[in-house]
Design a protein around this motif. Structure first.
Motif, PDB file in Angstrom:
ATOM      1  N   SER A  29       0.822  -1.209   0.000  1.00  0.00           N
ATOM      2  CA  SER A  29       0.000   0.000   0.000  1.00  0.00           C
ATOM      3  C   SER A  29       0.857   1.260   0.000  1.00  0.00           C
ATOM      4  N   LEU A  30       1.907   1.266   0.823  1.00  0.00           N
ATOM      5  CA  LEU A  30       2.792   2.434   0.866  1.00  0.00           C
ATOM      6  C   LEU A  30       3.524   2.618  -0.457  1.00  0.00           C
ATOM      7  N   THR A  31       3.987   1.507  -1.036  1.00  0.00           N
ATOM      8  CA  THR A  31       4.770   1.576  -2.272  1.00  0.00           C
ATOM      9  C   THR A  31       3.927   2.022  -3.459  1.00  0.00           C
ATOM     10  N   VAL A  32       2.748   1.480  -3.588  1.00  0.00           N
ATOM     11  CA  VAL A  32       1.915   1.725  -4.773  1.00  0.00           C
ATOM     12  C   VAL A  32       0.982   2.914  -4.579  1.00  0.00           C
ATOM     13  N   LEU A  33       0.384   2.999  -3.396  1.00  0.00           N
ATOM     14  CA  LEU A  33      -0.655   4.012  -3.167  1.00  0.00           C
ATOM     15  C   LEU A  33      -0.167   5.204  -2.356  1.00  0.00           C
ATOM     16  N   GLY A  34       1.007   5.078  -1.741  1.00  0.00           N
ATOM     17  CA  GLY A  34       1.541   6.178  -0.951  1.00  0.00           C
ATOM     18  C   GLY A  34       0.818   6.408   0.362  1.00  0.00           C
ATOM     19  N   ARG A  35       0.149   5.383   0.855  1.00  0.00           N
ATOM     20  CA  ARG A  35      -0.569   5.520   2.127  1.00  0.00           C
ATOM     21  C   ARG A  35      -0.602   4.177   2.835  1.00  0.00           C
ATOM     22  N   GLU A  36      -0.711   4.240   4.156  1.00  0.00           N
ATOM     23  CA  GLU A  36      -0.858   3.018   4.928  1.00  0.00           C
ATOM     24  C   GLU A  36      -2.291   2.507   4.797  1.00  0.00           C
ATOM     25  N   PRO A  37      -2.460   1.198   4.765  1.00  0.00           N
ATOM     26  CA  PRO A  37      -3.819   0.651   4.686  1.00  0.00           C
ATOM     27  C   PRO A  37      -4.503   0.694   6.046  1.00  0.00           C
ATOM     28  N   ASP A  38      -5.791   0.569   6.038  1.00  0.00           N
ATOM     29  CA  ASP A  38      -6.564   0.426   7.263  1.00  0.00           C
ATOM     30  C   ASP A  38      -6.286  -0.972   7.812  1.00  0.00           C
ATOM     31  N   GLU A  39      -5.564  -1.047   8.939  1.00  0.00           N
ATOM     32  CA  GLU A  39      -5.128  -2.355   9.433  1.00  0.00           C
ATOM     33  C   GLU A  39      -6.301  -3.257   9.785  1.00  0.00           C
ATOM     34  N   GLU A  40      -7.354  -2.696  10.327  1.00  0.00           N
ATOM     35  CA  GLU A  40      -8.510  -3.513  10.678  1.00  0.00           C
ATOM     36  C   GLU A  40      -9.154  -4.103   9.425  1.00  0.00           C
ATOM     37  N   LEU A  41      -9.222  -3.312   8.364  1.00  0.00           N
ATOM     38  CA  LEU A  41      -9.760  -3.813   7.102  1.00  0.00           C
ATOM     39  C   LEU A  41      -8.888  -4.945   6.564  1.00  0.00           C
ATOM     40  N   VAL A  42      -7.580  -4.750   6.630  1.00  0.00           N
ATOM     41  CA  VAL A  42      -6.657  -5.779   6.155  1.00  0.00           C
ATOM     42  C   VAL A  42      -6.811  -7.051   6.975  1.00  0.00           C
ATOM     43  N   ARG A  43      -6.826  -6.919   8.288  1.00  0.00           N
ATOM     44  CA  ARG A  43      -6.955  -8.096   9.159  1.00  0.00           C
ATOM     45  C   ARG A  43      -8.244  -8.859   8.886  1.00  0.00           C
ATOM     46  N   SER A  44      -9.324  -8.135   8.708  1.00  0.00           N
ATOM     47  CA  SER A  44     -10.622  -8.782   8.544  1.00  0.00           C
ATOM     48  C   SER A  44     -10.708  -9.591   7.252  1.00  0.00           C
ATOM     49  N   ALA A  45      -9.856  -9.272   6.274  1.00  0.00           N
ATOM     50  CA  ALA A  45      -9.901  -9.968   4.982  1.00  0.00           C
ATOM     51  C   ALA A  45      -8.933 -11.140   4.895  1.00  0.00           C
ATOM     52  N   ILE A  46      -7.993 -11.243   5.837  1.00  0.00           N
ATOM     53  CA  ILE A  46      -6.992 -12.308   5.775  1.00  0.00           C
ATOM     54  C   ILE A  46      -7.655 -13.662   6.011  1.00  0.00           C
ATOM     55  N   GLY A  47      -7.329 -14.597   5.126  1.00  0.00           N
ATOM     56  CA  GLY A  47      -7.911 -15.923   5.195  1.00  0.00           C
ATOM     57  C   GLY A  47      -9.108 -16.103   4.295  1.00  0.00           C
ATOM     58  N   GLY A  48      -9.466 -15.048   3.558  1.00  0.00           N
ATOM     59  CA  GLY A  48     -10.644 -15.091   2.706  1.00  0.00           C
ATOM     60  C   GLY A  48     -10.363 -15.516   1.284  1.00  0.00           C
ATOM     61  N   PRO A  49     -11.021 -14.877   0.317  1.00  0.00           N
ATOM     62  CA  PRO A  49     -10.952 -15.341  -1.075  1.00  0.00           C
ATOM     63  C   PRO A  49      -9.589 -15.221  -1.751  1.00  0.00           C
ATOM     64  N   GLY A  50      -8.628 -14.571  -1.108  1.00  0.00           N
ATOM     65  CA  GLY A  50      -7.296 -14.546  -1.695  1.00  0.00           C
ATOM     66  C   GLY A  50      -6.735 -13.150  -1.879  1.00  0.00           C
ATOM     67  N   LEU A  51      -5.482 -13.114  -2.319  1.00  0.00           N
ATOM     68  CA  LEU A  51      -4.731 -11.870  -2.378  1.00  0.00           C
ATOM     69  C   LEU A  51      -5.335 -10.863  -3.357  1.00  0.00           C
ATOM     70  N   ILE A  52      -5.765 -11.318  -4.517  1.00  0.00           N
ATOM     71  CA  ILE A  52      -6.301 -10.390  -5.514  1.00  0.00           C
ATOM     72  C   ILE A  52      -7.537  -9.683  -4.965  1.00  0.00           C
ATOM     73  N   ALA A  53      -8.399 -10.434  -4.299  1.00  0.00           N
ATOM     74  CA  ALA A  53      -9.593  -9.816  -3.708  1.00  0.00           C
ATOM     75  C   ALA A  53      -9.210  -8.807  -2.637  1.00  0.00           C
ATOM     76  N   GLN A  54      -8.191  -9.113  -1.845  1.00  0.00           N
ATOM     77  CA  GLN A  54      -7.742  -8.178  -0.814  1.00  0.00           C
ATOM     78  C   GLN A  54      -7.212  -6.894  -1.440  1.00  0.00           C
ATOM     79  N   MET A  55      -6.464  -7.026  -2.508  1.00  0.00           N
ATOM     80  CA  MET A  55      -5.902  -5.840  -3.162  1.00  0.00           C
ATOM     81  C   MET A  55      -6.973  -5.022  -3.871  1.00  0.00           C
ATOM     82  N   ARG A  56      -7.996  -5.704  -4.341  1.00  0.00           N
ATOM     83  CA  ARG A  56      -9.111  -4.993  -4.959  1.00  0.00           C
ATOM     84  C   ARG A  56      -9.798  -4.093  -3.936  1.00  0.00           C
ATOM     85  N   ASP A  57      -9.820  -4.529  -2.687  1.00  0.00           N
ATOM     86  CA  ASP A  57     -10.410  -3.709  -1.626  1.00  0.00           C
ATOM     87  C   ASP A  57      -9.566  -2.461  -1.364  1.00  0.00           C
ATOM     88  N   LEU A  58      -8.247  -2.566  -1.560  1.00  0.00           N
ATOM     89  CA  LEU A  58      -7.377  -1.403  -1.344  1.00  0.00           C
ATOM     90  C   LEU A  58      -7.524  -0.390  -2.471  1.00  0.00           C
TER      91      LEU A  58
END
Length: 217
Positions: A29-58
């Motif tokens: 997130s910092l490298t591509v978007l220049g901002r830190e992600p919402d950690e709670e949002l990131v945590r809540s998605a871990i273990g779900g449909p996969g990395l691409i879906a998580q990045m789509r949320d960002l």
């Protein structure tokens, strides 16, 4: 034997990978978007449909860049991975009882291989299901059912053990025993309990008890 087939999630269940996942999400997130992600949002998605879906949320417009940045940061960190305390001993006990074991994860098989290279004992699994093996992913039951299909096992014979709400939902949808572990460090107990698992455990001894001893019905 009450549950002769035991399937495990990988991240946060067998291996203590939560910290490196969070670090790599933050890096991407910092490298591509220049901002830190919402950690709670990131945590809540871990273990779900996969990395691409998580990045789509960002950022749905920069998914490929985010995925590339994540993987470039994350893959070398697998050299630091460790299994959770007692997990490998438990796998040996279950295997010695004649139970068939498997990994069901949303990771790509290549990335699963990095974990196995670091922790060779994981190579002894009877089946490994990764992101490429099903079109639908957790919380859908498809990955769990694919593992059962390959093992020629019925849902009533099996348990699925995981650390996320997505794991519990997938297990229940597949009709297998749903066991949540509280040692993953990503999802709090209250979030797991909302999914109504068949058991929530915090030690490998509790997990063994939840799976049932050999010969029990």
């Amino acid at each position: 034997m009450r549950r002769p087939v035991v399937l495990f999630d990988l991240d946060g269940t067998l291996i203590d990978s939560g910290p490196i996942i969070l670090a790599s999400m933050k890096h991407a997130s910092l490298t591509v978007l220049g901002r830190e992600p919402d950690e709670e949002l990131v945590r809540s998605a871990i273990g779900g449909p996969g990395l691409i879906a998580q990045m789509r949320d960002l950022d749905p417009d920069r998914v490929d860049e985010l995925v590339d940045a994540y993987r470039a940061h994350n893959e070398p960190l697998h050299a630091e991975l460790e299994a959770f305390p007692g997990v490998l001993d438990l796998l040996d006990v279950l295997r010695g009882e004649g139970r068939r074991l498997g990994i069901v994860t949303a990771k790509r098989l290549r990335t699963v291989g990095l974990a196995i290279d670091r922790i060779p004992e994981l190579a002894k699994m009877n089946v490994v299901i990764g992101a490429e093996d099903t079109e639908r992913h957790k919380p859908e039951p498809d990955p769990v059912l694919e593992a059962l299909r390959r093992l020629r096992a019925e849902p009533a014979e099996a348990a699925y053990v995981g650390d996320s709400p997505f794991d519990i939902r997938a297990a229940k949808a597949a009709g297998v025993l749903a066991v949540a572990v509280g040692w993953g460090g990503i999802h709090p107990d209250e979030r797991l309990l909302r999914e109504e698992p068949d058991a929530l455990v915090h030690t490998t001894e509790e997990l063994y008890a939840a799976l049932g001893e050999p010969g029990t019905t």
